[in-house]
Scaffold this motif. Structure first.
Motif, PDB file in Angstrom:
ATOM      1  N   ARG A 129       6.036 -34.827  14.717  1.00 17.43           N
ATOM      2  CA  ARG A 129       6.921 -35.899  15.167  1.00 17.43           C
ATOM      3  C   ARG A 129       6.411 -37.252  14.696  1.00 17.43           C
ATOM      4  O   ARG A 129       6.398 -38.227  15.433  1.00 17.43           O
ATOM      5  N   GLN A 130       5.972 -37.307  13.440  1.00 20.56           N
ATOM      6  CA  GLN A 130       5.506 -38.558  12.865  1.00 20.56           C
ATOM      7  C   GLN A 130       5.560 -38.482  11.342  1.00 20.56           C
ATOM      8  O   GLN A 130       5.632 -37.398  10.769  1.00 20.56           O
ATOM      9  N   ALA A 131       5.546 -39.651  10.724  1.00 19.62           N
ATOM     10  CA  ALA A 131       5.457 -39.753   9.269  1.00 19.62           C
ATOM     11  C   ALA A 131       4.428 -40.828   8.967  1.00 19.62           C
ATOM     12  O   ALA A 131       4.347 -41.841   9.671  1.00 19.62           O
ATOM     13  N   THR A 132       3.625 -40.606   7.933  1.00 17.85           N
ATOM     14  CA  THR A 132       2.623 -41.586   7.524  1.00 17.85           C
ATOM     15  C   THR A 132       3.042 -42.173   6.186  1.00 17.85           C
ATOM     16  O   THR A 132       3.356 -41.443   5.255  1.00 17.85           O
ATOM     17  N   LEU A 133       3.050 -43.507   6.146  1.00 16.78           N
ATOM     18  CA  LEU A 133       3.403 -44.221   4.923  1.00 16.78           C
ATOM     19  C   LEU A 133       2.282 -45.193   4.594  1.00 16.78           C
ATOM     20  O   LEU A 133       1.750 -45.848   5.489  1.00 16.78           O
ATOM     21  N   VAL A 134       1.926 -45.284   3.305  1.00 14.50           N
ATOM     22  CA  VAL A 134       0.816 -46.132   2.883  1.00 14.50           C
ATOM     23  C   VAL A 134       1.227 -47.054   1.749  1.00 14.50           C
ATOM     24  O   VAL A 134       2.111 -46.729   0.946  1.00 14.50           O
TER      25      VAL A 134
END
Length: 112
Positions: free
Chosen positions: A46-51
């Protein structure tokens, strides 16, 4: 006194309404953030990581990836009792102390 903007961090956690998650991720992508490859979907992760360079955002649409705790706290209820964080600007908020305590309890339980 050291404020939250002074703490060392590896990412910034952002909690959004589930219905706003896709649009928020798209906004970050339009700002040249890259979504890291991971498990996709609504039930497992239930999450997304963006960099982008040395800044990473963990966009959460639930307070927990674990199903048993995923709905203990919801965005709208937390928004009603939010706490301003003036050191980070007029649009910055944090969960209330009570919500943070509850989250810390089940977060710790997941790591034991």
């Amino acid at each position: 006194m050291v404020g939250p903007h002074h703490r060392v961090k590896t990412d910034v956690d952002v909690l959004v309404r589930p219905s706003d998650a896709t649009a928020f991720v798209r906004l970050l992508e339009n700002l040249n953030y890259t979504r890291l490859v991971g498990v996709a979907g609504q039930l497992v992760n239930r999450q997304a990581t963006l960099v982008r360079r040395d800044v990473a955002f963990d966009v959460h649409w639930s307070v927990s990836n674990t199903a048993i705790f995923a709905h203990v706290l919801n965005f709208d209820a937390m928004w009603q009792s939010r706490t301003p964080v003036p050191a980070l600007g007029t649009a910055a908020y944090a969960p209330s102390d009570e919500d943070l305590f509850l989250h810390a309890c089940f977060h710790l339980a997941l790591h034991i």
